[in-house]
Write an enzyme that holds these catalytic residues in place. Sequence first.
Site, PDB file in Angstrom:
ATOM      1  N   HIS A  37      -6.358  -4.717   9.866  1.00 14.72           N
ATOM      2  CA  HIS A  37      -7.737  -5.044  10.220  1.00 14.72           C
ATOM      3  C   HIS A  37      -8.696  -4.965   9.035  1.00 14.72           C
ATOM      4  O   HIS A  37      -9.881  -5.284   9.162  1.00 14.72           O
ATOM      5  CB  HIS A  37      -8.232  -4.163  11.376  1.00 14.72           C
ATOM      6  CG  HIS A  37      -8.522  -2.741  11.028  1.00 14.72           C
ATOM      7  ND1 HIS A  37      -9.807  -2.272  10.866  1.00 14.72           N
ATOM      8  CD2 HIS A  37      -7.705  -1.685  10.832  1.00 14.72           C
ATOM      9  CE1 HIS A  37      -9.776  -0.985  10.587  1.00 14.72           C
ATOM     10  NE2 HIS A  37      -8.512  -0.603  10.555  1.00 14.72           N
ATOM     11  N   GLN A  95      -7.926  -1.048   1.013  1.00 10.77           N
ATOM     12  CA  GLN A  95      -9.095  -1.842   0.648  1.00 10.77           C
ATOM     13  C   GLN A  95      -8.781  -2.890  -0.421  1.00 10.77           C
ATOM     14  O   GLN A  95      -9.655  -3.676  -0.781  1.00 10.77           O
ATOM     15  CB  GLN A  95     -10.214  -0.925   0.148  1.00 10.77           C
ATOM     16  CG  GLN A  95     -10.697   0.091   1.161  1.00 10.77           C
ATOM     17  CD  GLN A  95     -11.454  -0.528   2.322  1.00 10.77           C
ATOM     18  OE1 GLN A  95     -11.953  -1.649   2.237  1.00 10.77           O
ATOM     19  NE2 GLN A  95     -11.542   0.197   3.430  1.00 10.77           N
ATOM     20  N   CYS A 153     -14.858   6.550   9.366  1.00 11.00           N
ATOM     21  CA  CYS A 153     -14.077   7.664   9.907  1.00 11.00           C
ATOM     22  C   CYS A 153     -14.866   8.967   9.909  1.00 11.00           C
ATOM     23  O   CYS A 153     -14.560   9.880  10.657  1.00 11.00           O
ATOM     24  CB  CYS A 153     -12.795   7.850   9.095  1.00 11.00           C
ATOM     25  SG  CYS A 153     -11.785   6.365   9.015  1.00 11.00           S
ATOM     26  N   THR A 200       8.730   0.446  20.044  1.00 13.23           N
ATOM     27  CA  THR A 200       8.762  -0.996  20.226  1.00 13.23           C
ATOM     28  C   THR A 200       7.655  -1.651  19.415  1.00 13.23           C
ATOM     29  O   THR A 200       6.487  -1.272  19.512  1.00 13.23           O
ATOM     30  CB  THR A 200       8.590  -1.359  21.714  1.00 13.23           C
ATOM     31  OG1 THR A 200       9.640  -0.748  22.463  1.00 13.23           O
ATOM     32  CG2 THR A 200       8.632  -2.864  21.921  1.00 13.23           C
ATOM     33  N   SER A 206      -3.427  -1.698   6.088  1.00 16.16           N
ATOM     34  CA  SER A 206      -3.821  -1.826   7.487  1.00 16.16           C
ATOM     35  C   SER A 206      -4.349  -3.237   7.722  1.00 16.16           C
ATOM     36  O   SER A 206      -5.197  -3.719   6.968  1.00 16.16           O
ATOM     37  CB  SER A 206      -4.902  -0.791   7.833  1.00 16.16           C
ATOM     38  OG  SER A 206      -5.079  -0.683   9.225  1.00 16.16           O
ATOM     39  N   ALA A 247      -2.561   2.189   8.706  1.00 22.62           N
ATOM     40  CA  ALA A 247      -2.365   2.870   7.428  1.00 22.62           C
ATOM     41  C   ALA A 247      -2.213   4.373   7.592  1.00 22.62           C
ATOM     42  O   ALA A 247      -1.483   5.011   6.826  1.00 22.62           O
ATOM     43  CB  ALA A 247      -3.535   2.568   6.494  1.00 22.62           C
ATOM     44  N   THR A 248      -2.886   4.974   8.572  1.00 18.58           N
ATOM     45  CA  THR A 248      -2.763   6.421   8.754  1.00 18.58           C
ATOM     46  C   THR A 248      -1.319   6.812   9.035  1.00 18.58           C
ATOM     47  O   THR A 248      -0.785   7.754   8.444  1.00 18.58           O
ATOM     48  CB  THR A 248      -3.683   6.906   9.885  1.00 18.58           C
ATOM     49  OG1 THR A 248      -5.055   6.696   9.503  1.00 18.58           O
ATOM     50  CG2 THR A 248      -3.473   8.384  10.172  1.00 18.58           C
TER      51      THR A 248
END
Length: 357
Positions: free
Chosen positions: A186, A168, A304, A222, A184, A72-73
């Site tokens: 995960h 989220q 984070c 890639t 994201s 996501a970042t």
Amino acid sequence: MIYLDYQATTPLAPEARDAMMRWLDGPDGTGFGNPHSPHRMGRQAAAAIELARDRVAALFPAGGKVIFTSGATEALNLAIRGSGSGGSVAVSAIEHSAVGDTAKDAGTAHVLEVGKDGLCNPAQDLPADTRLVGVMQVNNEIGVIQPTLEWHRKAKAANALFLCDAVQAYGKAEVTGADMIAISAHKFHGPKGVGALWVRDGIELHEVQTGGGQEHGLRSGTLSPALIAGMGAAADLAREQMAQDADHVAQLWHYARDLFHGWTLNGSADARYHGNLNIRKDGLDVARLMSDCRDIMFSAGSACASGSGRPSHVLRALGLSDAEAKSSIRLGFGRYTTLEQIEQAARQINAAAEAQA
């Protein structure tokens, strides 16, 4: 060991792991092909990516494209930097640093205030030169659900784009409308190291990461068939189990609220994702609490920012003092959490907190 840190990351779903293994090596040893190669192994890997793209897209609004990223970042950076320069980027005071810091670096950042309940009111004014508005759907620290549909309409009225951090929310609830949405894998039982930016049809971005021109010419590099296949499987599973998962976390939430009845809830009790419980107890030494409860995995803030020693900017934005922010903990639970784990964790955390009194 009891894991209650689902906002930081979620356990990998067995179905996602199984999907990944085929593209790490595979039973016949030919699953490692480069998806950008023209030969058969490359075409097979590329087909796996496109299947995953369809699965991920199924949980987004209709009419857009999915661009795979490393997470996501990167997706948020592509959205903010790739959508233009100059002007103001208006973001809520409780955005993840991937939005807040990038907005400051990419233009004139305008901070949108939130109330004591953590909600960002769309009635507040935007700067006249606003080109992009960013408001997350579910906050990663306090779980509050923002009025993103109203913010999308507000941005459109101001001739600005609307970016939603749905990290989220994706896989747990319907992802609401926006011009760009970042996720994201995960965070919904997929692997780490892969995410995506959904871009509405008609929105033009420019390339931020140059190189080979992969991913619609917007994100060079890639692609990993294994990571993306795992993400696709996790998305497909989340789509199938969304209602079941929502019922489960709601049950866990109400049970946990009863067990932690002496604690103060941070953020709205109503506009909230039930897999997040952010609570505080006056005078609590959270570092000592975490040491005394080392077999329970929970957070003193977002993963984070943990260890920085700084009070959470999210809790400070709600009007909490430094002391109140530093006496808060975040418990995150989800699909694989049991009622017994919640009960055992509450017993230990409450006992350790009472021992400090």
